[in-house]
Write a protein that holds these residues in place. Structure first.
Motif, PDB file in Angstrom:
ATOM      1  N   THR A 353     -28.310  64.907  37.421  1.00  0.00           N
ATOM      2  CA  THR A 353     -26.935  64.413  37.259  1.00  0.00           C
ATOM      3  C   THR A 353     -26.039  65.013  38.340  1.00  0.00           C
ATOM      4  O   THR A 353     -25.234  64.302  38.963  1.00  0.00           O
ATOM      5  CB  THR A 353     -26.390  64.800  35.858  1.00  0.00           C
ATOM      6  OG1 THR A 353     -27.264  64.245  34.886  1.00  0.00           O
ATOM      7  CG2 THR A 353     -24.994  64.278  35.628  1.00  0.00           C
ATOM      8  N   TYR A 404     -24.508  65.905  30.393  1.00  0.00           N
ATOM      9  CA  TYR A 404     -23.457  65.037  29.857  1.00  0.00           C
ATOM     10  C   TYR A 404     -22.074  65.653  30.059  1.00  0.00           C
ATOM     11  O   TYR A 404     -21.156  65.020  30.565  1.00  0.00           O
ATOM     12  CB  TYR A 404     -23.700  64.733  28.377  1.00  0.00           C
ATOM     13  CG  TYR A 404     -22.697  63.726  27.853  1.00  0.00           C
ATOM     14  CD1 TYR A 404     -22.962  62.363  27.941  1.00  0.00           C
ATOM     15  CD2 TYR A 404     -21.470  64.132  27.328  1.00  0.00           C
ATOM     16  CE1 TYR A 404     -22.027  61.422  27.507  1.00  0.00           C
ATOM     17  CE2 TYR A 404     -20.544  63.211  26.893  1.00  0.00           C
ATOM     18  CZ  TYR A 404     -20.825  61.861  26.977  1.00  0.00           C
ATOM     19  OH  TYR A 404     -19.904  60.940  26.553  1.00  0.00           O
ATOM     20  N   ARG A 405     -21.956  66.914  29.644  1.00  0.00           N
ATOM     21  CA  ARG A 405     -20.648  67.571  29.761  1.00  0.00           C
ATOM     22  C   ARG A 405     -20.246  67.745  31.227  1.00  0.00           C
ATOM     23  O   ARG A 405     -19.075  67.684  31.569  1.00  0.00           O
ATOM     24  CB  ARG A 405     -20.671  68.905  29.008  1.00  0.00           C
ATOM     25  CG  ARG A 405     -20.769  68.705  27.489  1.00  0.00           C
ATOM     26  CD  ARG A 405     -20.990  70.012  26.749  1.00  0.00           C
ATOM     27  NE  ARG A 405     -21.103  69.804  25.314  1.00  0.00           N
ATOM     28  CZ  ARG A 405     -22.232  69.479  24.684  1.00  0.00           C
ATOM     29  NH1 ARG A 405     -23.368  69.316  25.370  1.00  0.00           N
ATOM     30  NH2 ARG A 405     -22.245  69.293  23.384  1.00  0.00           N
ATOM     31  N   ALA A 407     -21.074  65.664  33.758  1.00  0.00           N
ATOM     32  CA  ALA A 407     -20.625  64.359  34.263  1.00  0.00           C
ATOM     33  C   ALA A 407     -19.274  63.986  33.657  1.00  0.00           C
ATOM     34  O   ALA A 407     -18.401  63.435  34.333  1.00  0.00           O
ATOM     35  CB  ALA A 407     -21.669  63.295  33.943  1.00  0.00           C
ATOM     36  N   GLU A 408     -19.095  64.318  32.405  1.00  0.00           N
ATOM     37  CA  GLU A 408     -17.835  64.026  31.720  1.00  0.00           C
ATOM     38  C   GLU A 408     -16.677  64.785  32.367  1.00  0.00           C
ATOM     39  O   GLU A 408     -15.572  64.264  32.502  1.00  0.00           O
ATOM     40  CB  GLU A 408     -17.965  64.437  30.248  1.00  0.00           C
ATOM     41  CG  GLU A 408     -16.952  63.825  29.335  1.00  0.00           C
ATOM     42  CD  GLU A 408     -17.139  64.307  27.897  1.00  0.00           C
ATOM     43  OE1 GLU A 408     -17.572  65.472  27.694  1.00  0.00           O
ATOM     44  OE2 GLU A 408     -16.883  63.511  26.983  1.00  0.00           O
ATOM     45  N   PRO A 413     -19.189  60.185  32.647  1.00  0.00           N
ATOM     46  CA  PRO A 413     -20.337  60.496  31.786  1.00  0.00           C
ATOM     47  C   PRO A 413     -21.511  59.544  31.988  1.00  0.00           C
ATOM     48  O   PRO A 413     -22.646  59.872  31.650  1.00  0.00           O
ATOM     49  CB  PRO A 413     -19.767  60.392  30.365  1.00  0.00           C
ATOM     50  CG  PRO A 413     -18.504  59.605  30.498  1.00  0.00           C
ATOM     51  CD  PRO A 413     -17.978  59.890  31.868  1.00  0.00           C
ATOM     52  N   GLU A 414     -21.236  58.372  32.581  1.00  0.00           N
ATOM     53  CA  GLU A 414     -22.324  57.389  32.748  1.00  0.00           C
ATOM     54  C   GLU A 414     -23.413  57.878  33.709  1.00  0.00           C
ATOM     55  O   GLU A 414     -24.501  57.326  33.737  1.00  0.00           O
ATOM     56  CB  GLU A 414     -21.774  56.029  33.197  1.00  0.00           C
ATOM     57  CG  GLU A 414     -21.225  55.961  34.620  1.00  0.00           C
ATOM     58  CD  GLU A 414     -19.759  56.415  34.750  1.00  0.00           C
ATOM     59  OE1 GLU A 414     -19.251  57.074  33.825  1.00  0.00           O
ATOM     60  OE2 GLU A 414     -19.147  56.127  35.785  1.00  0.00           O
ATOM     61  N   SER A 416     -24.834  60.715  33.416  1.00  0.00           N
ATOM     62  CA  SER A 416     -25.767  61.549  32.657  1.00  0.00           C
ATOM     63  C   SER A 416     -26.757  60.637  31.958  1.00  0.00           C
ATOM     64  O   SER A 416     -26.383  59.798  31.146  1.00  0.00           O
ATOM     65  CB  SER A 416     -25.009  62.373  31.616  1.00  0.00           C
ATOM     66  OG  SER A 416     -25.918  62.881  30.661  1.00  0.00           O
ATOM     67  N   LYS A 421     -26.132  63.117  24.116  1.00  0.00           N
ATOM     68  CA  LYS A 421     -25.934  64.262  25.031  1.00  0.00           C
ATOM     69  C   LYS A 421     -27.218  65.037  25.311  1.00  0.00           C
ATOM     70  O   LYS A 421     -27.178  66.118  25.898  1.00  0.00           O
ATOM     71  CB  LYS A 421     -24.846  65.214  24.518  1.00  0.00           C
ATOM     72  CG  LYS A 421     -23.494  64.550  24.288  1.00  0.00           C
ATOM     73  CD  LYS A 421     -22.406  65.616  24.088  1.00  0.00           C
ATOM     74  CE  LYS A 421     -21.035  64.996  23.890  1.00  0.00           C
ATOM     75  NZ  LYS A 421     -20.785  64.531  22.531  1.00  0.00           N
TER      76      LYS A 421
END
Ligand code: SF4
Lengths: 605, 82
Positions: A353, A404-405, A407-408, A413-414, A416, A421
């Motif tokens: 990611t 996830y966190r 990328a967020e 977030p997409e 990840s 998560k």
């Protein structure tokens, strides 16, 4: 009671209190043990809304009724808790010898509660249980931890499950490691252990697990071992090339995720395959307790000496998914993950990611300073950031939160490739759509192990299904796989036995060991009960089916760019409503009263 | 000519990973390989996975699947993992 001991340990680290509690036959018939016993206890005793890293979360370490017996692969145990990565249930399974030893000590489970004031480890010798100081081991690598405890106790028999620096630093994907290189890897069980200031559990036992009918059990076990030995996979491909024999298979089938799942074909796959590993680095294979398969790899290379692994998943996560093809670097990175106590899949997924965020210009050079840039194929990234993230140093602190966190935090977030998560494993679902439905509905998020649809869709076990078929037959097969996997986990066996054994075989072994006369359907019902109970836990923890039973946008909207699956996406929307229906759930994915009552778990709704 | 990629234990039998063989369909290709490489047939006795351009022949026309110039055929003995 046979198979199970009918008792488990409850250790409260806040108060130092150790209690022995009972687990009766009636409950065992409902939940079997291990993953089943654990979800039962969690639903009964714990609010699913607790903060996973708070003292209120419980960590359950549980072998199954067949663990410690002579049943093939009977050395497994599960670590069950609320995951800090997903916020939902996780049941992380591991092999090696620790699970069997816990049974030899006479326990069906250890339930760890609260939080110790200072670092401690738990020492179990048969009926004696001690909570010991671990201040001097805190910060140590997994091998050093095992060595120190072994010296301190002075027993060779000892089997140890511990966390490395990653667990201590609450890395969201820290693992619990046992016997050096075996991992209860996924979804941050190591962080939960770290949050309790629990560095390790050391066990030695001298008991023999009681089985109901010794003669019958022995004959049944012999028959099942023969089945496994004669199976071309369990008795051939797996021992010879390890799980990484899959690298070429999955790549040729066009679903070997490459560069954060941007494509499903990796040009250098052969160089990191089981075949290449066997030719270059392998010195021998390594079985877990009572395992006739022996898929584990012992490799040797100049930089790290003799080490175990990597498995297929780790090879991919630290290899193709990062555009890295140098097998020696991958083996080294895998070794580092084991020593630091990290889940290799999520480590690789998070780095992938980061690489895509860097490629797209979201992570900028200025932010990284002198640290290596996140370029595809850059092996420097592997070794540098694995260490940093385990220690939460520099940019590693961001990585430690998972893909996830990460990328967020950049507003995207997409990028990840995760479900709930949890970073996805080594199969692009655009090349196996039933497997994609499995990812979306798995109780612990992006995981392959609890519903391995690659078996029918790619490998042809128990029979070959078209990977792009999305009919009810496919959905039913997925449900069967989910329930069967829950049963095998609860029994204390390895899921690889499904290469060679079918549901009836597990029934035979369980009946002979436990002295029961249950049918295959009864046993699958136990699996179904466990699956539904875990779902109930998740719903109570805040699962929103519409949001959470899903897949990254890439798989739903971006057709596979090349290879045999070119043009395909996952038709999740077509399958999901039928999955809910065939599970007997409501249209919006909830377990209704009738279903819960049918399974005897109405009390938990 | 079709390009044939072999894997796992088959590599030891053929001594090479990639072969070039003229064949009109998969069955014919296998017969040629059986005749050329002793042990090849036995290795596939318990099952196999054969892909033509990445697609499993089970979902094409099985051993009758026609082969054309430059097709890529991948052959695996039974294998699995996870
Ligand atoms: S098949 Fe592999 S992972 Fe499973 S018990 Fe045997 S050696 Fe361990």
């Amino acid at each position: 009671m046979y198979g199970n001991w009918g008792r488990f340990l409850r250790v409260n680290l806040s108060t130092g209190e150790v209690k022995v509690e009972e687990y009766d036959e009636e409950l065992a018939k409902k939940w079997l043990g291990s993953r089943g016993l654990a979800i039962y206890l969690l639903l009964k005793e714990m609010d699913p809304k607790v903060d996973p890293l708070s003292p209120e979360n419980k960590l359950i370490i549980a072998p199954g009724p067949l663990s410690g017996t002579s049943a093939p692969t009977g050395g497994r145990y599960n670590v069950v808790t609320k995951s800090p990565a997903t916020g939902f249930i996780t049941m992380s399974n591991s092999g090696g010898y620790f699970g069997a030893e816990l049974k030899f000590a006479g326990w069906d489970a250890i339930v760890v509660e609260g939080k110790a004031e200072k670092p401690v480890y738990i020492y179990v010798k048969d009926d004696d249980v001690e909570i010991r100081d671990a201040s001097h081991i805190w910060g140590k690598l997994v091998s050093e931890t095992e060595e120190t405890i072994r010296k301190e106790i002075g027993s060779k028999r000892l089997r140890i499950a511990s966390i490395g620096p990653a667990g201590e630093n609450l890395v969201k994907f820290a693992a619990v490691m046992n016997d050096g290189h075996r991992a209860a890897g996924r979804a941050g069980v190591g962080a939960v252990m770290g949050s309790k200031n629990l560095k390790a559990i050391a066990v030695e036992g001298s008991k023999t697990v009681p089985v109901a009918d010794k003669q019958k059990f022995m004959l049944t076990v012999r028959e099942k071992i023969n089945k496994l030995r004669n199976d071309p996979v369990a008795g051939g491909g797996l021992p010879k090339f390890g799980t990484a024999v899959l690298v070429n298979i999955i790549n040729e089938n066009g679903l070997y995720p490459t560069r954060n799942f941007q494509t499903g074909v990796y040009e250098h796959a052969y160089e990191q395959s089981g075949e290449a590993m066997a030719a270059k680095y392998l010195i021998r294979n390594q079985p877990c307790y009572a395992c006739p398969i022996g898929c584990g790899r012992v490799n040797k290379l100049p930089t790290v000496g003799v080490t175990e692994g990597p498995e297929y998943e780790s090879t991919w996560a630290l290899g193709a998914n990062l555009g890295i093809n140098d097998l020696a670097s991958i083996i080294e990175a895998n070794h580092m993950c084991d020593e630091l106590g990290l889940d290799t899949i999520s480590t690789g997924g998070t780095l992938a990611t980061a690489m895509e965020l860097y490629e797209k210009g979201f992570i900028k050079d200025e932010e990284l300073g002198d640290a290596p840039p996140f370029r595809w194929g850059n092996t420097e990234v592997l070794h540098y950031y694995i260490d940093k993230l385990a220690r939460r140093e520099g940019f590693g602190d961001k990585l430690a939160e998972g893909g996830y966190r990460l990328a967020e935090s950049y507003g995207h977030p997409e990028y990840s490739m995760s479900v709930k998560k949890l970073e996805l494993p080594a199969y692009d679902p655009r090349g196996a759509e039933g497997h994609g439905l499995g990812y979306a509905t798995n109780n612990r998020g992006g995981c392959h192990i609890k519903n391995y649809m690659i078996s029918p869709e790619i490998l042809g076990y128990p029979y070959k299904m078209d990977p792009h078929d999305v009919s009810d037959d496919k959905v039913k097969m997925l449900i069967l796989f989910q329930d069967l996997s829950a049963l095998i986990d609860a029994a204390g066996l390895c899921l690889f036995t499904t290469f060679g054994l079918g549901a009836d075989d597990y029934r035979d072994m369980l009946n002979a060991a436990l002295g029961w006369d249950l049918s295959t359907e009864d046993y699958l019902k136990i699996g179904e009960r466990i699956w539904n109970a875990e779902r109930i836990f998740n719903l109570k923890a805040g699962l929103d089916p519409e949001r959470d039973d899903s897949l990254p946008k890439r798989f739903l909207e971006e057709p596979m760019p090349e290879g045999p699956n070119k043009g395909h996406v996952v038709r999740l929307k077509e399958m999901l409503p039928r999955y809910y229906k065939l599970r007997g759930w409501t249209e919006d994915g909830r377990v209704p009263k009738e279903k819960a009552e049918e399974l005897g778990i109405g009390e938990f709704l | 000519m079709v390009k044939v990629k072999v894997f796992a234990t088959l590599i030891e039998i053929t001594g090479r990973r990639i072969l070039e063989v003229p064949a009109g369909n998969v069955g014919e290709l296998l017969e040629k390989l059986y005749a050329t490489y002793p042990g090849f047939k036995e290795e596939l006795e318990k099952g196999f996975m054969i892909l033509v351009n990445g697609k499993n022949i089970e979902h094409l026309q099985g051993l009758q699947t026609p082969l054309e110039e430059n097709d890529v055929v991948s052959i695996f003995p039974p294998a699995g993992g996870g």
